[in-house]
Design a protein around this motif. Structure first.
Motif, PDB file in Angstrom:
ATOM      1  N   ARG A  79       0.595  -2.140  10.524  1.00 11.76           N
ATOM      2  CA  ARG A  79      -0.585  -2.117   9.664  1.00 11.76           C
ATOM      3  C   ARG A  79      -1.849  -1.892  10.469  1.00 11.76           C
ATOM      4  NH1 ARG A  79      -0.653  -7.084   8.185  1.00 11.76           N
ATOM      5  NH2 ARG A  79       1.505  -7.664   7.950  1.00 11.76           N
ATOM      6  N   ALA A  80      -1.943  -2.536  11.620  1.00 13.20           N
ATOM      7  CA  ALA A  80      -3.115  -2.361  12.476  1.00 13.20           C
ATOM      8  C   ALA A  80      -3.249  -0.904  12.915  1.00 13.20           C
ATOM      9  CB  ALA A  80      -3.030  -3.284  13.691  1.00 13.20           C
ATOM     10  N   TYR A  81      -2.136  -0.290  13.258  1.00 11.31           N
ATOM     11  CA  TYR A  81      -2.173   1.109  13.682  1.00 11.31           C
ATOM     12  C   TYR A  81      -2.528   2.023  12.515  1.00 11.31           C
ATOM     13  CZ  TYR A  81      -1.075   5.334  16.238  1.00 11.31           C
ATOM     14  OH  TYR A  81      -1.164   6.556  16.850  1.00 11.31           O
ATOM     15  N   GLN A  82      -1.972   1.737  11.329  1.00 13.90           N
ATOM     16  CA  GLN A  82      -2.327   2.527  10.151  1.00 13.90           C
ATOM     17  C   GLN A  82      -3.827   2.425   9.872  1.00 13.90           C
ATOM     18  OE1 GLN A  82       0.141   2.328   6.556  1.00 13.90           O
ATOM     19  NE2 GLN A  82       1.704   1.282   7.800  1.00 13.90           N
ATOM     20  N   GLN A  83      -4.356   1.217   9.988  1.00 11.60           N
ATOM     21  CA  GLN A  83      -5.786   1.023   9.753  1.00 11.60           C
ATOM     22  C   GLN A  83      -6.608   1.770  10.799  1.00 11.60           C
ATOM     23  OE1 GLN A  83      -6.860  -0.523   6.948  1.00 11.60           O
ATOM     24  NE2 GLN A  83      -8.843   0.297   7.537  1.00 11.60           N
ATOM     25  N   ALA A  84      -6.178   1.729  12.045  1.00 11.97           N
ATOM     26  CA  ALA A  84      -6.884   2.451  13.107  1.00 11.97           C
ATOM     27  C   ALA A  84      -6.862   3.954  12.845  1.00 11.97           C
ATOM     28  CB  ALA A  84      -6.252   2.131  14.465  1.00 11.97           C
ATOM     29  N   LEU A  85      -5.742   4.458  12.352  1.00 13.45           N
ATOM     30  CA  LEU A  85      -5.659   5.880  12.016  1.00 13.45           C
ATOM     31  C   LEU A  85      -6.651   6.229  10.915  1.00 13.45           C
ATOM     32  CD1 LEU A  85      -1.795   6.449  12.030  1.00 13.45           C
ATOM     33  CD2 LEU A  85      -3.448   7.376  13.662  1.00 13.45           C
ATOM     34  N   ARG A  86      -6.725   5.380   9.907  1.00 11.18           N
ATOM     35  CA  ARG A  86      -7.665   5.628   8.807  1.00 11.18           C
ATOM     36  C   ARG A  86      -9.104   5.624   9.317  1.00 11.18           C
ATOM     37  NH1 ARG A  86      -5.909   3.121   3.000  1.00 11.18           N
ATOM     38  NH2 ARG A  86      -3.897   4.155   2.931  1.00 11.18           N
ATOM     39  N   GLU A  87      -9.408   4.672  10.166  1.00 14.92           N
ATOM     40  CA  GLU A  87     -10.767   4.580  10.698  1.00 14.92           C
ATOM     41  C   GLU A  87     -11.105   5.779  11.573  1.00 14.92           C
ATOM     42  OE1 GLU A  87     -10.965   0.724  12.528  1.00 14.92           O
ATOM     43  OE2 GLU A  87     -10.715  -0.285  10.588  1.00 14.92           O
ATOM     44  N   SER A  88     -10.154   6.240  12.361  1.00  9.57           N
ATOM     45  CA  SER A  88     -10.418   7.410  13.201  1.00  9.57           C
ATOM     46  C   SER A  88     -10.562   8.665  12.343  1.00  9.57           C
ATOM     47  CB  SER A  88      -9.335   7.602  14.265  1.00  9.57           C
ATOM     48  OG  SER A  88      -8.104   7.978  13.681  1.00  9.57           O
ATOM     49  N   ASP A  89      -9.846   8.730  11.232  1.00 10.82           N
ATOM     50  CA  ASP A  89      -9.985   9.867  10.306  1.00 10.82           C
ATOM     51  C   ASP A  89     -11.371   9.860   9.660  1.00 10.82           C
ATOM     52  OD1 ASP A  89      -7.464  10.807  10.862  1.00 10.82           O
ATOM     53  OD2 ASP A  89      -6.549  10.027   9.031  1.00 10.82           O
ATOM     54  N   VAL A  90     -11.851   8.675   9.318  1.00 12.02           N
ATOM     55  CA  VAL A  90     -13.184   8.567   8.703  1.00 12.02           C
ATOM     56  C   VAL A  90     -14.241   9.025   9.693  1.00 12.02           C
ATOM     57  CG1 VAL A  90     -14.902   6.913   7.861  1.00 12.02           C
ATOM     58  CG2 VAL A  90     -12.546   6.784   7.048  1.00 12.02           C
ATOM     59  N   LYS A  91     -14.106   8.635  10.947  1.00 12.36           N
ATOM     60  CA  LYS A  91     -15.079   9.036  11.972  1.00 12.36           C
ATOM     61  C   LYS A  91     -15.101  10.538  12.199  1.00 12.36           C
ATOM     62  CE  LYS A  91     -14.899   4.679  14.472  1.00 12.36           C
ATOM     63  NZ  LYS A  91     -14.439   3.999  15.687  1.00 12.36           N
TER      64      LYS A  91
END
Length: 93
Positions: A79-91
């Motif tokens: 879940r942490a990695y999925q969230q990090a992926l989402r955040e990097s996509d937003v950036k």
């Protein structure tokens, strides 16, 4: 069997686990992308609980609390990695 022989076997299992973990995380990335496209949340607690119950049924009773803890941690990391992926996509947008 000697201690060194057992440790060598354990080292082999650790290597196998590391490679399986990597394969699992590759799948996590694919799932994260699909969830994001479908606007689904990262966390599906019901599904996680089902999976923990299923894997705990595969091991001997004495190992069940530990396999449950292991999979809780695996899911936390996923879940942490999925969230990090989402955040990097937003950036990147």
């Amino acid at each position: 069997m000697t201690l060194d022989e057992y440790r060598a076997q354990l080292a082999e299992k650790d290597q196998e686990l590391a490679l399986l973990w990597q394969e699992r995380m590759d799948l996590v990335v694919k799932i994260a992308r699909l969830k994001e496209q479908s606007e689904l949340p990262v966390l599906d607690r019901g599904l996680e609980e089902q999976k923990i119950k299923a894997v705990s049924a595969l091991v001997r009773d004495e190992y069940r609390p530990y396999i449950e803890e292991l999979f809780e941690k695996l899911f936390d990391l996923s879940r942490a990695y999925q969230q990090a992926l989402r955040e990097s996509d937003v950036k990147r947008r």
